[in-house]
Each structure stands twice: as C-alpha cells, then as structure tokens.
Enzyme design. Structure first.
Site, PDB file in Angstrom:
ATOM      1  N   LYS A  22      39.380  39.128  43.294  1.00 41.45           N
ATOM      2  CA  LYS A  22      40.305  39.938  44.130  1.00 41.45           C
ATOM      3  C   LYS A  22      41.572  40.244  43.333  1.00 41.45           C
ATOM      4  O   LYS A  22      42.032  41.388  43.290  1.00 41.45           O
ATOM      5  CB  LYS A  22      40.681  39.167  45.391  1.00 41.45           C
ATOM      6  CG  LYS A  22      41.883  39.746  46.155  1.00 41.45           C
ATOM      7  CD  LYS A  22      42.254  38.959  47.378  1.00 41.45           C
ATOM      8  CE  LYS A  22      43.148  37.802  47.143  1.00 41.45           C
ATOM      9  NZ  LYS A  22      44.579  38.141  46.924  1.00 41.45           N
ATOM     10  N   ASN A  23      42.114  39.234  42.656  1.00 41.50           N
ATOM     11  CA  ASN A  23      43.415  39.405  42.010  1.00 41.50           C
ATOM     12  C   ASN A  23      43.349  40.156  40.694  1.00 41.50           C
ATOM     13  O   ASN A  23      44.384  40.384  40.065  1.00 41.50           O
ATOM     14  CB  ASN A  23      44.110  38.051  41.844  1.00 41.50           C
ATOM     15  CG  ASN A  23      44.519  37.488  43.194  1.00 41.50           C
ATOM     16  OD1 ASN A  23      44.496  38.195  44.205  1.00 41.50           O
ATOM     17  ND2 ASN A  23      44.850  36.219  43.235  1.00 41.50           N
ATOM     18  N   CYS A 116      55.708  36.596  53.963  1.00 48.24           N
ATOM     19  CA  CYS A 116      54.387  36.434  54.553  1.00 48.24           C
ATOM     20  C   CYS A 116      54.119  34.941  54.727  1.00 48.24           C
ATOM     21  O   CYS A 116      54.995  34.125  54.575  1.00 48.24           O
ATOM     22  CB  CYS A 116      53.331  37.036  53.649  1.00 48.24           C
ATOM     23  SG  CYS A 116      53.124  36.067  52.175  1.00 48.24           S
ATOM     24  N   ARG A 121      58.553  36.992  49.937  1.00 50.91           N
ATOM     25  CA  ARG A 121      57.875  37.574  48.763  1.00 50.91           C
ATOM     26  C   ARG A 121      58.859  38.543  48.101  1.00 50.91           C
ATOM     27  O   ARG A 121      58.822  39.737  48.313  1.00 50.91           O
ATOM     28  CB  ARG A 121      56.590  38.286  49.188  1.00 50.91           C
ATOM     29  CG  ARG A 121      55.562  37.362  49.800  1.00 50.91           C
ATOM     30  CD  ARG A 121      55.049  36.282  48.842  1.00 50.91           C
ATOM     31  NE  ARG A 121      54.102  36.739  47.849  1.00 50.91           N
ATOM     32  CZ  ARG A 121      52.792  36.779  48.070  1.00 50.91           C
ATOM     33  NH1 ARG A 121      52.333  36.443  49.245  1.00 50.91           N
ATOM     34  NH2 ARG A 121      51.968  37.189  47.150  1.00 50.91           N
ATOM     35  N   ASP A 305      46.670  28.906  43.920  1.00 54.98           N
ATOM     36  CA  ASP A 305      45.663  29.349  44.892  1.00 54.98           C
ATOM     37  C   ASP A 305      44.548  28.317  45.078  1.00 54.98           C
ATOM     38  O   ASP A 305      43.841  28.349  46.089  1.00 54.98           O
ATOM     39  CB  ASP A 305      45.041  30.679  44.451  1.00 54.98           C
ATOM     40  CG  ASP A 305      46.073  31.792  44.433  1.00 54.98           C
ATOM     41  OD1 ASP A 305      45.807  32.837  43.815  1.00 54.98           O
ATOM     42  OD2 ASP A 305      47.161  31.598  45.013  1.00 54.98           O
ATOM     43  N   ILE A 327      55.001  26.900  43.142  1.00 50.95           N
ATOM     44  CA  ILE A 327      55.025  28.356  43.051  1.00 50.95           C
ATOM     45  C   ILE A 327      55.504  29.014  44.340  1.00 50.95           C
ATOM     46  O   ILE A 327      56.391  29.859  44.323  1.00 50.95           O
ATOM     47  CB  ILE A 327      53.612  28.914  42.688  1.00 50.95           C
ATOM     48  CG1 ILE A 327      53.075  28.254  41.426  1.00 50.95           C
ATOM     49  CG2 ILE A 327      53.638  30.436  42.580  1.00 50.95           C
ATOM     50  CD1 ILE A 327      53.823  28.602  40.149  1.00 50.95           C
ATOM     51  N   ARG A 397      40.026  38.473  53.631  1.00 53.55           N
ATOM     52  CA  ARG A 397      40.829  39.251  52.665  1.00 53.55           C
ATOM     53  C   ARG A 397      40.385  38.910  51.235  1.00 53.55           C
ATOM     54  O   ARG A 397      40.458  39.742  50.349  1.00 53.55           O
ATOM     55  CB  ARG A 397      42.318  38.906  52.807  1.00 53.55           C
ATOM     56  CG  ARG A 397      43.032  39.507  53.991  1.00 53.55           C
ATOM     57  CD  ARG A 397      44.527  39.193  53.914  1.00 53.55           C
ATOM     58  NE  ARG A 397      45.001  39.383  52.560  1.00 53.55           N
ATOM     59  CZ  ARG A 397      45.900  38.587  51.969  1.00 53.55           C
ATOM     60  NH1 ARG A 397      46.407  37.554  52.604  1.00 53.55           N
ATOM     61  NH2 ARG A 397      46.294  38.819  50.730  1.00 53.55           N
TER      62      ARG A 397
END
Ligand code: EPZ
Length: 437
Positions: A22-23, A116, A121, A305, A327, A397
């Site tokens: 995804k990233n 979020c 962000r 993540d 992070i 997502r």
C-alpha cells in the site's frame, strides 16, 4: 460497515501470496501525474486506499483503467491542480499529490490532512521541502495552496526522515530546473520503489535508501511500468499471526530483506524462520517468548506499522515486553480492545508494557485505525472462542481480503457485511432476497 468474525484457538497452517505494498502503491500512483503518457502499475493491491487514490487521479484528469491487479494511468491530457476536500478527508496520505500536481501544473491546492487516529499529521516538512524549490505556499481555511510556474532545484534538509515529505520532495524535484539534494531523507524500501519507477519514466534520481537523494531535473517524463513491491507490513502481520496462534505458514512473493528487525524480533520469540529470495517460512511450535524491548524507529529500525501486530503476538508470550513508540503520538488506541480480550498491558505516553498471560478470550471489539485493527485480528486468532471485529473499514484500507488471507493460512475467519456472510463460495443468488430469484 463490515465485521470480521474470527474463531481462535487453533494453530495456523497454509500459504499466502503477499499483497502489493500500500505504502508504495500510493506515491507511485501519484507520480503518474508527472508524466505525459501512460504508466502501468502491476501487483496493485485491492485496497480502499488505492480506490481513493484512483478517484483522485480521475478527478484531476487522468484516465485510469483496471485489469486484474494491473492499473493503467494515462496522464497525457490536461491536469486539474486541486483535490477536493471530501477526497482529502477520505485519505490523509493524499498530501502526496502536492508535489506532483505543483510540478505538473505550476500550482496545487488541497485541504490539510486533518489529525487522524495516529495523532496530529503535520505537513510542515512537506511545505518546507516545496518552499526550498521555490514554491509560494499559503494556508487559509484549512487549505494549502502552492504556486510556482517552474520549480528550481535546491537543497532540502529534512530534520526528521519523513517518508511522505521525502516522496513529495522527490516528486516535485524530478521536473524542476537544475539539481536537488535531499538530505535527512527517509530510507524506507518504498522510497527505493519510487526511485526505480521515476527512473523508468526518464527521471535522473539516485541515492534512495541512503538518506541523501540527488536529483537532476528533466523537462518532461514519459509513462513508465512498475511492479509494486511486496507489502512488508502485511507480511509482518501474517507472520505475527502465526507466532501468536502457533503452526507453520509460508509467505511467497515476500521480501525478507526489507523485514530484518521484524524477523529478528520473531526469532527472539522462539519462531523458526527460513527465508528465500521472495519467500518467508515461519514455524512456531514450542514456547512463545517475549521479543524483549521493541523501540520503533525510521527504517532500517523497527517499523512503527508493525508495532501493533507484534504487540498482539506478545500478549501470551512468556515474560514482559516493553514497547516504545517513537514515531506517532497515539499508536496505542488498540490497547483497550486487547485488554477486553484478557491482555495485561499498561501504557504511559510512548511506552507500553505487556505482561504475558496464559489465555485470551474472544470478544466484540472495534478497530479504530488500520494497524490497530490488524492487531485485534492477530490477537483473536490466539484467543479462545469467537471474536467479532468491527470497524473493518479501517483494516480494508491496507489489507487485501484479510478474511481470505487468514483462511488461506488455516485460520477461521469470515467477513460479515449487512448480516450477509461472504465466504469463499457464495451460493448463486446468495444474499439476495428469495424472490429475487
Ligand atoms: C508513512 O506515513 C506511511 N504511510 C505510514 O504508514 C508510516 O507509519 C509512516 O510513513 C512512517 O513509516 C504511507 O506511506 C501512506 P512520516 P507518513 O511523514 O509519510 C512527523 C500505515 O499504517 N511529520 O514519515 O505520514 C509525523 O508526525 C501508515 O500504513 C512531521 O512532523 O509518515 C510523524 O511523527 C500509518 N511533519 C513522523 O514525522 C511532517 O511534515 C513520521 O511521519 C511530516 C511528518
């Protein structure tokens, strides 16, 4: 709205092809705006974040065609320099369009990605990077508007290795006049994937992965072709699931060289891991031990993540696990739901302390963000009984067909939508009213 129903308490056994990342897909798709031609992206994951990005591409004037896991993006026509608020709200990482739209159109306007589930962000580093290339940027009413008829190369010194700011800087610089050096750049593998593609489009860029990226601007870029790299976080999630539940899983189309800190942590937990060029096999039969302290860091450190899934895998591990999340500010929102399943976790600011418990039990829980939802699914596999995981719109997502993936690995998982059970073999007409025929 959908719910993932997981029945835990059994070990896993199976094979799974790792989805495209995804990233990497998101910045790659945004980069197509820079080209005056057709770009082809293979191994594109079926994710709602990718769908949101395609909607933005179509809104700004690209033609996007889909064929299986291949996306064809034609950006040869006129391009609109703005992304509407409702599209920005759907996906905060759409800020990645800023650099590409500014470079292609000489201007770009989009709403600020609001705070979020991971905390605020900010985009100050994105703004600093584009200003370093000559952009005039104003912020009014929550919208960021940039103008610069022709970006000029310069030195972008990032104080923290922001992934998105690095990508925006690259996308803005590849068609700027003159040369650009980005120091303090993020070193994530997805940055290398973007560099590979930009080169295929004719850009002169080097150094991705080293922290110093050098770019010589070119006037035009042609469309290019790219196979999107495997998703290292999805792979980490499914490996954590097997560590938690026990058993043996085989991930192919994986990329073990991008996953060292995660594989080392899983080995410390007592998992046996074998790797090949594009293969990872994990087996956990005996005692599950704590991985020891886990501190998230920019790449090549332990990826933030992967923190939630590894936390879930540590819940029944022998010993105490200390995690420090450096992070993002609020990346422990999944903890209360894990506690409702019997986990012993205490958090204070950036630190979480997990004490291994004998048992977890299924519960009705709700995901509040993408990787937190993945953590709840991992915990559910090692819990006794049934878990109903709501908020799957967050998980979808970033995870392609998680129910299918867990089933392929030997888990018991079904995605329930509007009370309709969608499994591997929906019966013809299944889910429609009887009189529909
Ligand atoms: C990317 O987000 C990923 N998203 C994130 O994955 C990932 O967690 C993150 O990088 C870190 O690896 C995508 O690639 C789409 P950052 P990004 O800019 O670019 C601060 C997932 O679950 N910062 O590297 O938004 C920021 O607040 C997602 O797949 C500024 O201060 O992350 C954070 O503390 C979640 N100013 C830190 O830097 C800025 O202008 C890292 O953020 C930008 C960022």
């Amino acid at each position: 709205m959908s719910i993932l129903k997981i029945t835990g308490g059994r070990s896993l056994s199976g094979s799974l092809r790792v989805q495209g990342a995804k990233n990497s897909a998101l910045p790659l798709l945004a980069s197509s705006v820079l080209t005056e031609g057709l770009s082809v992206f293979r191994n594109c994951p079926r994710l709602t974040d990718v769908e949101a990005t395609v909607r933005i591409l179509r809104h700004v004037g690209c033609r996007v065609y889909e064929e299986g896991d291949v996306l064809y993006v034609d950006a040869s026509g006129p391009i609109l320099p703005e992304v509407p608020d409702e599209m920005m709200r759907q996906m905060r990482s759409s800020v990645i369009f800023l650099g590409a739209l500014l470079s292609r159109c000489g201007e770009a306007c989009l709403s600020l990605p609001g705070g979020c589930e991971l905390g605020p962000r900010p985009v100050d580093l994105h703004v600093m990077a584009l200003r370093a290339l000559g952009a005039e940027i104003t912020e009014a009413g929550g919208r960021l508007c940039c103008r610069c008829p022709r970006l000029k190369g310069g030195h972008i010194a990032l104080p923290t290795p922001s992934v998105g700011a690095t990508e925006n800087a690259m996308l803005a610089a590849v068609r700027a006049e003159g040369s650009t050096v980005i120091t303090g750049a993020a070193r994530e593998p997805e940055i290398l994937d973007l560099q590979d593609h930009l080169r295929a489009c004719g850009a002169l860029v080097a150094g991705a992965g080293s922290g110093v990226i050098r770019i010589r601007g070119t006037k035009k870029l042609r469309g290019g072709e790219k196979r999107i790299m495997p998703d290292r976080i999805a792979a980490a999630t499914y490996l954590a699931a097997c560590a938690a539940a026990g058993g043996r899983v085989r991930l192919y189309d994986a990329c073990p060289r991008d996953m060292d800190p995660v594989l080392q942590a899983l080995r410390r937990m007592g998992c046996r891991i074998e790797t090949g060029e594009n293969l990872i096999v994990l087996e956990r039969r005996g005692t599950l031990r704590s991985p020891g302290p886990i501190i998230t860091r920019p790449h090549p450190g332990f990826p933030t993540d992967a923190q939630p899934p590894l936390m879930a895998a540590s819940l029944k591990a022998e010993g105490t696990t200390v995690m420090i999340e450096t992070i993002f500010e609020s990346r422990y929102r999944h903890v209360p739901a894990l506690q409702s399943m019997g986990a012993d976790i205490r958090t204070a600011g950036k630190t979480a302390v997990i004490r291994g418990v004998e048992k977890l039990h299924g519960a009705s829980v709700r995901a509040s963000d993408l990787r937190g939802g993945a953590a709840l699914a991992v915990a559910a596999l090692s819990a006794e009984g049934e878990t109903l995981l709501g908020g799957m719109e967050h998980v979808l997502r970033g995870y392609e067909d998680m129910a299918g993936a867990l089933t392929a690995l030997g888990g018991e998982a079904r995605l329930l939508e509007d009370g309709i059970v969608r499994g591997k073999d929906p019966r013809p007409g299944y889910g429609r009213d009887a009189e529909d025929g």
